[in-house]
Motif scaffolding. Sequence first.
Motif, mmCIF file in Angstrom:
data_model
loop_
_atom_site.group_PDB
_atom_site.id
_atom_site.type_symbol
_atom_site.label_atom_id
_atom_site.label_comp_id
_atom_site.label_asym_id
_atom_site.label_seq_id
_atom_site.Cartn_x
_atom_site.Cartn_y
_atom_site.Cartn_z
ATOM 1 N N ILE A 30 27.671 65.285 -29.089
ATOM 2 C CA ILE A 30 26.910 65.537 -27.937
ATOM 3 C C ILE A 30 27.973 66.352 -26.786
ATOM 4 O O ILE A 30 27.596 67.077 -25.975
ATOM 5 C CB ILE A 30 26.733 64.080 -27.096
ATOM 6 N N LEU A 31 29.426 66.317 -27.138
ATOM 7 C CA LEU A 31 30.249 67.174 -26.291
ATOM 8 C C LEU A 31 30.090 68.536 -26.601
ATOM 9 O O LEU A 31 30.496 69.427 -25.934
ATOM 10 C CB LEU A 31 31.724 66.483 -26.587
ATOM 11 N N ARG A 32 29.580 68.957 -27.685
ATOM 12 C CA ARG A 32 29.500 70.408 -28.043
ATOM 13 C C ARG A 32 27.802 70.917 -27.395
ATOM 14 O O ARG A 32 27.851 71.833 -26.886
ATOM 15 C CB ARG A 32 29.106 70.590 -29.653
ATOM 16 N N GLU A 33 27.114 69.850 -27.254
ATOM 17 C CA GLU A 33 25.809 70.126 -26.553
ATOM 18 C C GLU A 33 25.993 70.260 -25.169
ATOM 19 O O GLU A 33 25.343 71.158 -24.393
ATOM 20 C CB GLU A 33 24.940 69.066 -26.875
ATOM 21 N N PHE A 34 26.824 69.357 -24.553
ATOM 22 C CA PHE A 34 27.345 69.438 -22.882
ATOM 23 C C PHE A 34 28.634 69.690 -22.757
ATOM 24 O O PHE A 34 29.328 68.548 -22.670
ATOM 25 C CB PHE A 34 26.745 68.215 -22.387
ATOM 26 N N PRO A 35 29.092 70.683 -22.885
ATOM 27 C CA PRO A 35 30.653 71.070 -22.819
ATOM 28 C C PRO A 35 31.052 70.635 -21.410
ATOM 29 O O PRO A 35 32.411 70.495 -21.118
ATOM 30 C CB PRO A 35 30.619 72.665 -22.926
ATOM 31 N N GLU A 36 30.119 70.434 -20.347
ATOM 32 C CA GLU A 36 30.692 70.022 -19.074
ATOM 33 C C GLU A 36 31.079 68.577 -18.847
ATOM 34 O O GLU A 36 31.596 68.043 -18.152
ATOM 35 C CB GLU A 36 29.456 70.361 -18.112
ATOM 36 N N ILE A 37 30.815 67.854 -20.055
ATOM 37 C CA ILE A 37 31.257 66.398 -20.089
ATOM 38 C C ILE A 37 32.672 66.143 -20.133
ATOM 39 O O ILE A 37 33.247 66.845 -21.074
ATOM 40 C CB ILE A 37 30.487 65.720 -21.276
ATOM 41 N N ASP A 38 33.245 65.371 -19.156
ATOM 42 C CA ASP A 38 34.829 65.292 -19.402
ATOM 43 C C ASP A 38 34.943 63.682 -19.134
ATOM 44 O O ASP A 38 34.755 62.904 -18.343
ATOM 45 C CB ASP A 38 35.446 65.823 -17.986
ATOM 46 N N LEU A 39 35.214 63.197 -20.509
ATOM 47 C CA LEU A 39 35.266 61.687 -20.618
ATOM 48 C C LEU A 39 36.510 61.174 -19.893
ATOM 49 O O LEU A 39 36.346 59.927 -19.595
ATOM 50 C CB LEU A 39 35.204 61.336 -21.983
ATOM 51 N N SER A 40 37.469 62.037 -19.238
ATOM 52 C CA SER A 40 38.539 61.384 -18.633
ATOM 53 C C SER A 40 38.219 61.364 -17.201
ATOM 54 O O SER A 40 38.796 60.397 -16.418
ATOM 55 C CB SER A 40 39.602 62.524 -18.732
#
Length: 88
Positions: free
Chosen positions: A35-45
């Motif tokens: 999912i991080l490749r699908e939505f590169p705006e996700i910042d888990l930090s």
Amino acid sequence: MAVEVAYATPERQLMIPVSLKANSSVDQAIEASGILREFPEIDLSQQKVGIFGVVCNLDKTLCPEDRVEIYRPLTQNPMDARRGRLQK
């Protein structure tokens, strides 16, 4: 063990089924889902994650059939939004 990883924007919602080993963590499910490749705006930090609406840490151990959710930051304070709707 089967789990789902979910993320949504106003334009798009994605729920990805993932098969993991027993005792896998939230972080491992997110990584395995891609999912991080699908939505590169996700910042888990910066963004919170949870299981079925309950916020948890990335190292939380999953149970079969859990739904891992990645939450977007709020764009407006919920109390301000409610006041705005009441004033209309």
